[in-house]
Design a protein around this motif. Sequence first.
Motif, PDB file in Angstrom:
ATOM      1  N   SER A  15       0.848  -1.431  -0.080  1.00 52.34           N
ATOM      2  CA  SER A  15      -0.125  -0.042  -0.111  1.00 52.34           C
ATOM      3  C   SER A  15       0.619   1.176   0.016  1.00 52.34           C
ATOM      4  O   SER A  15       0.379   2.324  -0.396  1.00 52.34           O
ATOM      5  N   VAL A  16       2.227   1.216   0.398  1.00 54.09           N
ATOM      6  CA  VAL A  16       2.957   2.493   0.200  1.00 54.09           C
ATOM      7  C   VAL A  16       3.765   2.574  -0.997  1.00 54.09           C
ATOM      8  O   VAL A  16       4.253   3.544  -0.935  1.00 54.09           O
ATOM      9  N   TRP A  17       3.778   1.564  -1.726  1.00 53.02           N
ATOM     10  CA  TRP A  17       4.672   1.680  -2.929  1.00 53.02           C
ATOM     11  C   TRP A  17       4.584   2.660  -3.947  1.00 53.02           C
ATOM     12  O   TRP A  17       5.406   3.306  -4.121  1.00 53.02           O
ATOM     13  N   GLU A  18       3.157   3.194  -4.086  1.00 52.85           N
ATOM     14  CA  GLU A  18       3.137   4.256  -5.118  1.00 52.85           C
ATOM     15  C   GLU A  18       3.607   5.527  -4.395  1.00 52.85           C
ATOM     16  O   GLU A  18       4.290   6.484  -5.141  1.00 52.85           O
ATOM     17  N   GLU A  19       3.221   5.943  -3.242  1.00 52.57           N
ATOM     18  CA  GLU A  19       3.665   6.995  -2.364  1.00 52.57           C
ATOM     19  C   GLU A  19       5.348   6.974  -2.546  1.00 52.57           C
ATOM     20  O   GLU A  19       5.860   7.875  -2.697  1.00 52.57           O
TER      21      GLU A  19
ATOM     22  N   ALA B  73      -4.258 -15.022  -7.337  1.00 51.69           N
ATOM     23  CA  ALA B  73      -4.859 -15.498  -6.011  1.00 51.69           C
ATOM     24  C   ALA B  73      -4.010 -15.524  -4.911  1.00 51.69           C
ATOM     25  O   ALA B  73      -4.662 -15.217  -3.908  1.00 51.69           O
ATOM     26  N   LEU B  74      -2.858 -15.630  -5.022  1.00 54.47           N
ATOM     27  CA  LEU B  74      -2.092 -15.521  -4.127  1.00 54.47           C
ATOM     28  C   LEU B  74      -1.979 -14.147  -3.561  1.00 54.47           C
ATOM     29  O   LEU B  74      -1.925 -13.806  -2.110  1.00 54.47           O
ATOM     30  N   ARG B  75      -1.878 -13.097  -4.125  1.00 60.54           N
ATOM     31  CA  ARG B  75      -1.814 -11.522  -3.960  1.00 60.54           C
ATOM     32  C   ARG B  75      -3.212 -11.572  -3.243  1.00 60.54           C
ATOM     33  O   ARG B  75      -3.170 -10.677  -2.217  1.00 60.54           O
ATOM     34  N   LEU B  76      -4.256 -11.763  -3.736  1.00 59.84           N
ATOM     35  CA  LEU B  76      -5.638 -11.588  -3.154  1.00 59.84           C
ATOM     36  C   LEU B  76      -5.740 -12.182  -1.574  1.00 59.84           C
ATOM     37  O   LEU B  76      -6.065 -11.817  -0.719  1.00 59.84           O
ATOM     38  N   TYR B 119      -7.032  -1.881  -7.293  1.00 65.90           N
ATOM     39  CA  TYR B 119      -6.750  -1.873  -5.985  1.00 65.90           C
ATOM     40  C   TYR B 119      -7.575  -2.704  -4.992  1.00 65.90           C
ATOM     41  O   TYR B 119      -8.397  -3.302  -5.625  1.00 65.90           O
ATOM     42  N   SER B 120      -6.910  -3.135  -3.916  1.00 60.98           N
ATOM     43  CA  SER B 120      -7.785  -3.833  -2.874  1.00 60.98           C
ATOM     44  C   SER B 120      -9.128  -3.190  -2.555  1.00 60.98           C
ATOM     45  O   SER B 120     -10.099  -3.939  -2.326  1.00 60.98           O
ATOM     46  N   GLY B 121      -9.185  -1.932  -2.867  1.00 59.17           N
ATOM     47  CA  GLY B 121     -10.667  -1.021  -2.336  1.00 59.17           C
ATOM     48  C   GLY B 121     -11.406  -1.601  -3.560  1.00 59.17           C
ATOM     49  O   GLY B 121     -12.594  -1.169  -3.384  1.00 59.17           O
ATOM     50  N   ASP B 122     -10.867  -2.137  -4.779  1.00 65.02           N
ATOM     51  CA  ASP B 122     -11.972  -2.366  -5.887  1.00 65.02           C
ATOM     52  C   ASP B 122     -12.850  -3.702  -5.524  1.00 65.02           C
ATOM     53  O   ASP B 122     -13.583  -3.881  -6.376  1.00 65.02           O
ATOM     54  N   ILE B 123     -12.371  -4.304  -4.790  1.00 61.60           N
ATOM     55  CA  ILE B 123     -13.069  -5.767  -4.464  1.00 61.60           C
ATOM     56  C   ILE B 123     -14.232  -5.462  -3.564  1.00 61.60           C
ATOM     57  O   ILE B 123     -14.610  -4.735  -2.788  1.00 61.60           O
ATOM     58  N   ILE B 124     -15.467  -6.091  -4.190  1.00 65.53           N
ATOM     59  CA  ILE B 124     -16.731  -5.783  -3.634  1.00 65.53           C
ATOM     60  C   ILE B 124     -17.255  -6.725  -2.840  1.00 65.53           C
ATOM     61  O   ILE B 124     -17.121  -8.232  -3.191  1.00 65.53           O
ATOM     62  N   SER B 125     -17.362  -6.642  -1.795  1.00 69.95           N
ATOM     63  CA  SER B 125     -17.751  -7.629  -0.512  1.00 69.95           C
ATOM     64  C   SER B 125     -19.373  -7.702  -0.407  1.00 69.95           C
ATOM     65  O   SER B 125     -19.844  -6.807  -0.571  1.00 69.95           O
ATOM     66  N   ALA B 126     -19.675  -9.131  -0.263  1.00 68.20           N
ATOM     67  CA  ALA B 126     -21.201  -9.238  -0.141  1.00 68.20           C
ATOM     68  C   ALA B 126     -21.774  -8.886   1.375  1.00 68.20           C
ATOM     69  O   ALA B 126     -22.870  -8.510   1.385  1.00 68.20           O
ATOM     70  N   ASP B 127     -20.701  -8.751   2.253  1.00 65.11           N
ATOM     71  CA  ASP B 127     -21.057  -8.373   3.316  1.00 65.11           C
ATOM     72  C   ASP B 127     -20.243  -6.899   3.696  1.00 65.11           C
ATOM     73  O   ASP B 127     -19.476  -6.890   3.814  1.00 65.11           O
ATOM     74  N   PRO B 128     -21.255  -5.851   3.855  1.00 65.57           N
ATOM     75  CA  PRO B 128     -20.614  -4.405   3.783  1.00 65.57           C
ATOM     76  C   PRO B 128     -19.890  -4.259   5.145  1.00 65.57           C
ATOM     77  O   PRO B 128     -18.963  -3.318   5.066  1.00 65.57           O
ATOM     78  N   SER B 129     -20.110  -4.966   6.169  1.00 60.63           N
ATOM     79  CA  SER B 129     -19.327  -4.799   7.227  1.00 60.63           C
ATOM     80  C   SER B 129     -18.107  -5.297   7.170  1.00 60.63           C
ATOM     81  O   SER B 129     -16.942  -5.334   8.323  1.00 60.63           O
ATOM     82  N   PRO B 132     -12.046  -5.171   2.793  1.00 57.29           N
ATOM     83  CA  PRO B 132     -10.293  -5.096   2.852  1.00 57.29           C
ATOM     84  C   PRO B 132      -9.743  -3.727   3.861  1.00 57.29           C
ATOM     85  O   PRO B 132     -10.410  -3.027   3.724  1.00 57.29           O
ATOM     86  N   ALA B 133      -9.064  -4.348   4.696  1.00 55.96           N
ATOM     87  CA  ALA B 133      -8.435  -3.550   5.607  1.00 55.96           C
ATOM     88  C   ALA B 133      -7.901  -2.108   5.039  1.00 55.96           C
ATOM     89  O   ALA B 133      -7.923  -1.298   5.708  1.00 55.96           O
ATOM     90  N   ASP B 134      -7.015  -2.388   4.028  1.00 57.03           N
ATOM     91  CA  ASP B 134      -6.207  -1.586   3.632  1.00 57.03           C
ATOM     92  C   ASP B 134      -6.679  -1.177   1.918  1.00 57.03           C
ATOM     93  O   ASP B 134      -6.553  -1.981   1.282  1.00 57.03           O
TER      94      ASP B 134
END
Lengths: 61, 276
Positions: A15-19, B73-76, B119-129, B132-134
């Motif tokens: 997560s810090v790579w781009e920055e 898959a590993l990265r996910l 980005y990990s933020g593009d992953i859409i989760s079925a449970d909104p709560s 991905p932490a980052d």
Amino acid sequence: MIPVRCFTCGKVIGSVWEEFTKRSESEDAGAVLDDLGINRYCCRRMLLSHVKLVDILSPYQ
Amino acid sequence: MMALVQNAAEGYKKMEIDAIELSDSKAKIIIKDTTNAFVNSLRRVMLSEVPTLVIDDVNIYDNTSVLFDEQIALRLGLIPIKTDLKSYNLPEECSCNGEGCTMCQLSLTLSVEGPKMVYSGDIISADPSVYPADPKIPIIELKEDQKLFLEAIARLGLGKTHAKWQAGVACGYKNLSKITITNCDACGICVEACPQNIIELQCTTAVVTDPLKCTLCKLCEDACDIDAITVDQDESVVILNFESDGSYTAKELIIEASNVLQEKASTLKQILQTLQ
């Protein structure tokens, strides 16, 4: 692609790579890492020694 | 045997805990009146027995990126996911017997077209709560006409099965140092020798400014010509350092770890009681 986590300790470093790449063009890389909270040398080498290959590989798909 | 147990109970002092540093991802805790064994068990639980929710199965429908399906898959799998232990069960403890139900599985989807950095933020989760932490972890850079479409299934798991389920990162402990300075001639050699710069000269003697920073390297002891300084460790005081990968906050992590440890101890007690 930058690995998601540090191989040794498991801290998320992707997560810090781009920055890091952006800022280290103008600033000292070590100081940028300190500022980003990458303190251990295992995590620092992940970012410092990474070679980006996506642009080199993509024409050959 | 009974007498021994009683003696141990009499000698037991309630431990004192102080947080020196406590942020969302990192903590430094000082525990007094404890043993290395206890703190070590806590550390080991944080590393390998606190369940976290992590992507475990990936169905890839379309992948024309530069990475192979397996690598994606590993990265996910390595992306930490905010875990809510109350709403999910471990698959082996679930009422569905590990077959997979909404109580032990979470489905996430990722559908992107290039050119774009995924980005990990593009992953859409079925449970909104649960998400991905980052949100800023790069997964793959897609060029023109490249596509990625997949469904991922996240499950709870333990760090001892695979490091992706490891909730605690870089957990470690050390004893508090006990530095005694007697008959010091204030020559200042130890001040020079200390790599942590925690020794200072005050009037006629050297003084330790911050014993928490001492790494017990004993360089000051070696440097002193008149053996005025001795470095020892106080085995009843432990400084515990740990970080969380993001699936829990540092505070939640240590609370969860102590719950797991407590549960193990009570299971042991129950088994022992049925033996009689």
